[in-house]
Design an enzyme around this catalytic site. Structure first.
Site, short mmCIF file in Angstrom:
data_model
loop_
_atom_site.label_atom_id
_atom_site.label_comp_id
_atom_site.label_asym_id
_atom_site.label_seq_id
_atom_site.Cartn_x
_atom_site.Cartn_y
_atom_site.Cartn_z
CD GLU A 142 -3.25 -0.75 2.03
OE1 GLU A 142 -3.05 -0.05 3.03
OE2 GLU A 142 -4.34 -1.26 1.78
CD GLU A 313 -4.36 -5.91 2.57
OE1 GLU A 313 -5.07 -5.19 3.30
OE2 GLU A 313 -3.14 -5.77 2.49
C1 GAL Z 1 -4.58 -2.56 4.75
C2 GAL Z 1 -3.15 -3.01 4.90
C3 GAL Z 1 -3.04 -4.25 5.75
C4 GAL Z 1 -3.88 -4.10 6.98
C5 GAL Z 1 -5.30 -3.87 6.57
C6 GAL Z 1 -6.26 -3.79 7.73
O1 GAL Z 1 -4.64 -1.19 4.53
O2 GAL Z 1 -2.58 -3.28 3.65
O3 GAL Z 1 -1.70 -4.45 6.10
O4 GAL Z 1 -3.39 -3.05 7.75
O5 GAL Z 1 -5.37 -2.66 5.88
O6 GAL Z 1 -7.56 -3.53 7.29
#
Ligand code: GAL
Length: 641
Positions: A142, A313
């Site tokens: 990110e 994610e």
């Molecule tokens: C994203 C990040 C992850 C984790 C996640 C939690 O922004 O890439 O490492 O922090 O959020 O929702």
């Protein structure tokens, strides 16, 4: 679409790992993403490596039939590295050092950190680049998260000066391009230029715009360095990066062009509170997320990946980082999965396998609870996996009817000189996207240099610079074009165009924007029964051949049309915006029907997917092959046309 999960073996006893990967496979998961924060466990001391645990985790995943997406761990430089090289740390806009103790503390402009990032990436690539389980690499994690694109470190200032010299050639050209005769701001050398923060009143808008361009270029440089290493050491594997939602601080199209696949991190409920939505919508979609926010990003990242994109994610339950963190509605986790299917994602993985009992994200849900029992999302993941198996191979998504042009420069340009506090090119693009989807139109988000051939309708919600290339493609593509206020309102050097706006559209529509005004919240201007204008209004002079389709009660024209080109002189309410888009779409031969606020339909080949973001069941005219009729709240139905 392959399903997977983000797995952090380094945060758990090794005794759990074998059952972890077996349970993943049994759930229908096909891959894990690992490693992206593991630097301190891979290299606990400078030059001393502990690869054993990661070797065993990768081998276990492989033995269980899981593929591996390996992350380079450069988002989290370890403490020993920061202590040895404090100059790698970023500084905020206020000049404050951004210290160790969370993540993303490095400065993109630091050559010292770039070398360290290349070193650890090369070592990882050498070790795992040929491993049969490793199918892809994620660079870093990110870029820009936690407001980390812009840094004002000494390295950043020096880099900016070099970048300016390269871009403008000599300082007289810079003075002319920015218009620095204004307020005696002329420079005598590039070395005299500082960061555009900490000034008495607002700093020069062109200075801020170039600073943003420079900062974006530093993200590109950082990513490109890792990509080059991974390509050389691990040929044949996809290289990806995980982009964020609602984030515009660097040019994602440019970084995307370096990658094989654009991926993004989808947190529909986390984003709802941060998005440009009304309080009523935030309440209405509290447990599903907004009906168009996820689709907007799916489409945007498909463009960034030049057709190839994943969700790397996916939210499985309450997150920890929003102001408030509600739980998803029953069915929402499965709905989000089908939405990724509808838009053509190749892969989707949940964040994370198991909720961590410690650390900053201890309150963040996973597919398992901290006690290793299945969490609430588990059954919905299983249902999605079963549904995908039932459908079998999916048809390609194909090109949508309408293209919506969105670019990062426009966001920065509007932010550099908003002229009205709530002016925002991203929010405007999202509102137009919502209007078009609510009409049932398929929408592709595309960059301003996209090939527009084949689209019947092209939307330019707020395209600040319309360069010659875009102007020619708009003229040549034959599509119906609808442009919003501020289109063609600046040159690339951020001056008002000599011909006055809308520069670049004048061959299509003979109008001139003579004056603009912005309006505070709570003020709206009536356009008869047609609707209202809030926020922004332009006084437009129409030349010959231009029809005024709607106007304000005060006599000013609002909706202008010449042949297949429409121009909107104000920011109109949602109903009027839909009416205008519907008119242009119908003229372009597209079928439109108002689906209402909650229901959305997507086409993927002969599949039709209906999503119910509302609170009441929706009747279908067909029997679905996935889902039930009527479609319950937070439910999905899929049928073949
Ligand atoms: C994203 C990040 C992850 C984790 C996640 C939690 O922004 O890439 O490492 O922090 O959020 O929702």
């Amino acid at each position: 679409m392959k399903l997977g999960v983000c797995w952090y073996p380094e945060q758990w006893p090794e005794t759990l790992w074998a059952s972890d990967v077996q349970r993943m496979a049994a759930l229908g998961l096909r891959f894990v993403r690992i490693g992206e924060f593991a630097w301190s466990r891979i290299e606990p001391e400078p030059g001393r490596f502990d690869w054993g645990w990661l070797d065993r985790a990768v081998d276990l995943a492989h033995a269980a039939g899981l593929q591996v997406v390996m992350g380079t761990p450069t988002a989290t430089p370890p403490k020993w590295l920061v202590d040895a090289h404090p100059e790698i740390l970023a500084r905020g806009r206020d000049g404050q050092l951004r210290g160790f103790g969370s993540r993303r503390h490095y400065c993109f402009s630091s050559d010292v950190y770039l070398e360290q990032a290349k070193r650890i990436s090369a070592l990882m690539a050498a070790r795992y680049g040929q491993h049969p389980a490793v199918v892809a690499w994620q660079t870093d994690n990110e870029y820009g998260c936690h407001d980390t694109v812009v840094s004002t470190s000494d390295a950043a200032k020096a880099g900016f000066r070099r970048w300016l010299a390269q871009r403008h050639g000599d300082v007289a050209t810079l003075n002319a391009a920015w218009g620095l005769a204004f307020w005696s701001q002329d420079y005598r050398s590039f070395d005299a230029v500082d960061a555009p923060f900490g000034t008495v009143t607002e700093s020069h808008p062109a200075h801020r715009l170039d600073w943003q361009r420079y900062s974006s270029a530093m993200v590109e440089r950082f990513n490109a360095a890792q990509v080059a290493i991974l390509r050389a050491e691990s040929p044949g594997r996809d290289i990806v990066h995980n982009f964020m939602g609602l984030f515009t601080e660097f040019d994602h199209y440019a970084v995307g062009r370096q990658l094989d696949v654009a991926t993004w991190d989808s947190y529909p409920i986390g984003f709802l509170g941060q998005g440009p939505f009304s309080a009523a919508d935030k309440a209405r979609y509290l447990r599903t997320g907004h009906p168009d926010l996820t689709a907007f990003h799916h489409s945007l990242y498909r463009a960034c990946g030049q057709g190839r994109w994943w969700v790397i994610e996916q939210q499985p339950g309450p997150v920890n980082w929003a102001a408030w963190n509600p739980a998803p509605a029953k069915g929402a986790v499965e709905l989000w999965g089908w939405e990724a299917v509808a838009h053509g994602a190749e892969r989707m993985s949940w964040f994370r396998w198991r909720q961590a009992p410690t650390g900053q994200e201890a309150m963040h849900a996973g597919l398992n609870r901290p006690d290793n029992q299945p969490a609430a999302a588990w059954g919905e993941v299983a249902a999605l996996a079963a549904g995908l198996a039932q459908l079998g191979p999916l048809p390609p998504r194909g090109r949508a009817d309408a293209a919506l042009i969105f670019d990062y420069e426009s966001v920065w340009q509007v932010a550099s000189q908003p002229q009205g506090r709530d002016q925002d090119a991203l929010a405007t693009a999202m509102a137009w996207h919502t209007a078009a989807r609510r009409l049932g139109l398929g929408v592709d988000i595309v960059p301003p240099d996209a090939d527009l051939a084949g689209y019947k309708l092209v939307l330019l919600p707020m395209q600040v610079v319309v360069d010659d290339g875009l102007a020619q493609r708009l003229a040549a593509c034959g599509a119906h074009v609808l442009a919003g206020p501020r289109t063609g309102s600046k040159t690339r050097d951020f001056a008002i165009p000599a011909c006055l706006p809308p520069d670049g559209l004048k061959a299509l529509i003979n109008i001139t924007v003579a004056r603009v005004e912005s309006l505070p919240p709570g003020i709206s201007l009536a356009a008869g029964n047609a609707g209202r204008v809030t926020g922004w209004m332009e006084d437009v002079e129409a030349g010959s051949g231009v029809d005024i389709r709607a106007g304000l009660d005060d006599g000013r024209g609002l909706w202008f049309q010449a042949g297949r080109c429409h121009y909107l002189a104000g920011q109109v309410d949602d109903g009027l915006l839909r009416r205008i888009i519907a008119d242009a779409a119908a003229a372009a031969g597209l079928a439109v029907a108002d689906l209402g606020p909650d229901v959305r339909v997507e086409r993927r080949g002969d599949l039709r997917l209906l999503f119910n973001y509302g609170h009441t069941p929706v009747d279908l005219p067909v029997s679905p092959i996935i889902g039930v009729n009527p479609v319950p709240p937070a439910g999905v139905a899929i049928w073949k046309e």
